[in-house]
Write a protein that holds these residues in place. Structure first.
Motif, PDB file in Angstrom:
ATOM      1  N   ASP A  93       0.832  -1.202   0.000  1.00  0.00           N
ATOM      2  CA  ASP A  93       0.000   0.000   0.000  1.00  0.00           C
ATOM      3  C   ASP A  93       0.867   1.252   0.000  1.00  0.00           C
ATOM      4  OD1 ASP A  93      -2.502  -1.116  -0.177  1.00  0.00           O
ATOM      5  OD2 ASP A  93      -2.880  -1.095   1.983  1.00  0.00           O
ATOM      6  N   LEU A  94       1.931   1.224   0.779  1.00  0.00           N
ATOM      7  CA  LEU A  94       2.839   2.367   0.792  1.00  0.00           C
ATOM      8  C   LEU A  94       3.475   2.588  -0.579  1.00  0.00           C
ATOM      9  CD1 LEU A  94       4.539   1.873   4.274  1.00  0.00           C
ATOM     10  CD2 LEU A  94       2.831   3.605   3.630  1.00  0.00           C
ATOM     11  N   VAL A  95       3.826   1.506  -1.255  1.00  0.00           N
ATOM     12  CA  VAL A  95       4.385   1.624  -2.611  1.00  0.00           C
ATOM     13  C   VAL A  95       3.343   2.209  -3.555  1.00  0.00           C
ATOM     14  CG1 VAL A  95       5.234   0.298  -4.591  1.00  0.00           C
ATOM     15  CG2 VAL A  95       6.077  -0.207  -2.296  1.00  0.00           C
ATOM     16  N   PHE A  96       2.105   1.702  -3.456  1.00  0.00           N
ATOM     17  CA  PHE A  96       1.035   2.236  -4.298  1.00  0.00           C
ATOM     18  C   PHE A  96       0.814   3.728  -4.045  1.00  0.00           C
ATOM     19  CE2 PHE A  96      -1.026  -2.210  -4.438  1.00  0.00           C
ATOM     20  CZ  PHE A  96      -0.362  -2.534  -5.611  1.00  0.00           C
ATOM     21  N   LEU A  97       0.803   4.115  -2.775  1.00  0.00           N
ATOM     22  CA  LEU A  97       0.619   5.534  -2.454  1.00  0.00           C
ATOM     23  C   LEU A  97       1.771   6.380  -2.987  1.00  0.00           C
ATOM     24  CD1 LEU A  97      -0.806   5.331   1.169  1.00  0.00           C
ATOM     25  CD2 LEU A  97      -1.988   6.089  -0.892  1.00  0.00           C
ATOM     26  N   PHE A  98       2.974   5.834  -2.923  1.00  0.00           N
ATOM     27  CA  PHE A  98       4.123   6.543  -3.492  1.00  0.00           C
ATOM     28  C   PHE A  98       3.942   6.754  -4.990  1.00  0.00           C
ATOM     29  CE2 PHE A  98       8.278   6.469  -5.583  1.00  0.00           C
ATOM     30  CZ  PHE A  98       8.848   7.603  -5.012  1.00  0.00           C
ATOM     31  N   ILE A  99       3.439   5.749  -5.686  1.00  0.00           N
ATOM     32  CA  ILE A  99       3.209   5.864  -7.133  1.00  0.00           C
ATOM     33  C   ILE A  99       2.181   6.961  -7.416  1.00  0.00           C
ATOM     34  CG2 ILE A  99       2.225   4.684  -9.141  1.00  0.00           C
ATOM     35  CD1 ILE A  99       3.492   2.085  -8.019  1.00  0.00           C
ATOM     36  N   ILE A 100       1.103   6.952  -6.640  1.00  0.00           N
ATOM     37  CA  ILE A 100       0.060   7.957  -6.859  1.00  0.00           C
ATOM     38  C   ILE A 100       0.587   9.361  -6.556  1.00  0.00           C
ATOM     39  CG2 ILE A 100      -2.140   8.811  -5.963  1.00  0.00           C
ATOM     40  CD1 ILE A 100      -3.036   5.900  -5.727  1.00  0.00           C
ATOM     41  N   LEU A 101       1.286   9.496  -5.437  1.00  0.00           N
ATOM     42  CA  LEU A 101       1.808  10.819  -5.075  1.00  0.00           C
ATOM     43  C   LEU A 101       2.852  11.308  -6.065  1.00  0.00           C
ATOM     44  CD1 LEU A 101       2.059  10.491  -1.197  1.00  0.00           C
ATOM     45  CD2 LEU A 101       0.384  11.795  -2.529  1.00  0.00           C
ATOM     46  N   SER A 102       3.660  10.390  -6.583  1.00  0.00           N
ATOM     47  CA  SER A 102       4.689  10.811  -7.541  1.00  0.00           C
ATOM     48  C   SER A 102       4.053  11.294  -8.838  1.00  0.00           C
ATOM     49  CB  SER A 102       5.677   9.688  -7.808  1.00  0.00           C
ATOM     50  OG  SER A 102       5.065   8.645  -8.531  1.00  0.00           O
ATOM     51  N   SER A 103       2.864  10.821  -9.169  1.00  0.00           N
ATOM     52  CA  SER A 103       2.209  11.271 -10.394  1.00  0.00           C
ATOM     53  C   SER A 103       1.751  12.725 -10.258  1.00  0.00           C
ATOM     54  CB  SER A 103       1.017  10.374 -10.735  1.00  0.00           C
ATOM     55  OG  SER A 103      -0.025  10.569  -9.803  1.00  0.00           O
ATOM     56  N   HIS A 104       1.555  13.181  -9.039  1.00  0.00           N
ATOM     57  CA  HIS A 104       1.138  14.567  -8.823  1.00  0.00           C
ATOM     58  C   HIS A 104       2.331  15.518  -8.759  1.00  0.00           C
ATOM     59  CE1 HIS A 104      -3.063  13.686  -8.309  1.00  0.00           C
ATOM     60  NE2 HIS A 104      -2.753  12.701  -7.485  1.00  0.00           N
ATOM     61  N   TYR A 105       3.522  14.984  -8.656  1.00  0.00           N
ATOM     62  CA  TYR A 105       4.708  15.830  -8.539  1.00  0.00           C
ATOM     63  C   TYR A 105       5.653  15.668  -9.719  1.00  0.00           C
ATOM     64  CZ  TYR A 105       3.141  16.578  -3.784  1.00  0.00           C
ATOM     65  OH  TYR A 105       2.392  16.894  -2.697  1.00  0.00           O
ATOM     66  N   GLY A 106       5.117  15.758 -10.929  1.00  0.00           N
ATOM     67  CA  GLY A 106       5.966  15.811 -12.104  1.00  0.00           C
ATOM     68  C   GLY A 106       6.002  14.568 -12.960  1.00  0.00           C
ATOM     69  N   ALA A 107       5.858  13.394 -12.388  1.00  0.00           N
ATOM     70  CA  ALA A 107       5.931  12.171 -13.189  1.00  0.00           C
ATOM     71  C   ALA A 107       4.513  11.829 -13.654  1.00  0.00           C
ATOM     72  CB  ALA A 107       6.519  11.031 -12.383  1.00  0.00           C
ATOM     73  N   GLU A 108       4.215  12.155 -14.910  1.00  0.00           N
ATOM     74  CA  GLU A 108       2.883  11.867 -15.442  1.00  0.00           C
ATOM     75  C   GLU A 108       2.753  10.372 -15.723  1.00  0.00           C
ATOM     76  OE1 GLU A 108      -0.265  13.275 -15.974  1.00  0.00           O
ATOM     77  OE2 GLU A 108       0.787  14.778 -14.804  1.00  0.00           O
ATOM     78  N   LEU A 109       1.772   9.763 -15.096  1.00  0.00           N
ATOM     79  CA  LEU A 109       1.524   8.346 -15.301  1.00  0.00           C
ATOM     80  C   LEU A 109       0.250   8.166 -16.108  1.00  0.00           C
ATOM     81  CD1 LEU A 109       2.217   6.980 -11.709  1.00  0.00           C
ATOM     82  CD2 LEU A 109       3.707   6.825 -13.686  1.00  0.00           C
ATOM     83  N   PRO A 110       0.201   7.137 -16.932  1.00  0.00           N
ATOM     84  CA  PRO A 110      -1.034   6.861 -17.673  1.00  0.00           C
ATOM     85  C   PRO A 110      -2.171   6.560 -16.697  1.00  0.00           C
ATOM     86  CG  PRO A 110       0.788   5.525 -18.491  1.00  0.00           C
ATOM     87  CD  PRO A 110       1.261   6.219 -17.278  1.00  0.00           C
ATOM     88  N   ILE A 111      -3.377   6.914 -17.097  1.00  0.00           N
ATOM     89  CA  ILE A 111      -4.541   6.713 -16.239  1.00  0.00           C
ATOM     90  C   ILE A 111      -4.737   5.244 -15.901  1.00  0.00           C
ATOM     91  CG2 ILE A 111      -6.226   6.551 -18.111  1.00  0.00           C
ATOM     92  CD1 ILE A 111      -6.809   8.441 -14.867  1.00  0.00           C
TER      93      ILE A 111
END
Length: 125
Positions: free
Chosen positions: A85-103
């Motif tokens: 869960d922490l890894v998943f949250l890191f992925i989500i948070l990183s998408s808001h700080y510059g790393a655009e992830l596909p939907i």
């Protein structure tokens, strides 16, 4: 059937004879805790039964010990869900700080978090 019912003594009498508190006896009877080996020996000696008979397969003591071992095992796996869960949250948070992830990755991550939360509730019941 509880120890005090089987041997027709009160929890207080049994506690005094085993040198434990009546709360300890109550915890044994409700399955919150199990007697340690010293207390199992005292119980067997006090009621003149063998440890084999006291600990036979299917007895409450054995079933409680097995249940606690299984719960401890399951808790180890639940820690894995917390870490993921922490890894998943890191992925989500990183998408808001510059790393655009596909939907699709964000949706899969959210589904993963949901599944992990459901698993954690199952483990901690």
């Amino acid at each position: 059937m509880t120890l005090s019912q089987v041997f027709r003594v009160t929890n207080v009498e049994l506690a005094n004879q085993l040198l434990v508190s009546s709360k300890t006896i109550s915890n044994w009877e409700t399955g919150k805790t199990t007697p340690d080996i010293d207390n199992l020996i005292r119980i067997a000696s006090l009621f003149q039964i063998s440890l084999d008979n006291l600990l036979t397969e299917g007895s409450e003591v054995v079933e409680n010990i097995k249940k606690k071992a299984e719960i401890n095992n399951l808790k180890k796996y639940s820690y894995c869900t917390v870490i993921s869960d922490l890894v998943f949250l890191f992925i989500i948070l990183s998408s808001h700080y510059g790393a655009e992830l596909p939907i699709s990755i964000l949706i899969a991550t959210c589904i993963g978090i949901g599944v992990n939360i459901a698993v954690m509730f199952y483990f901690f019941k």
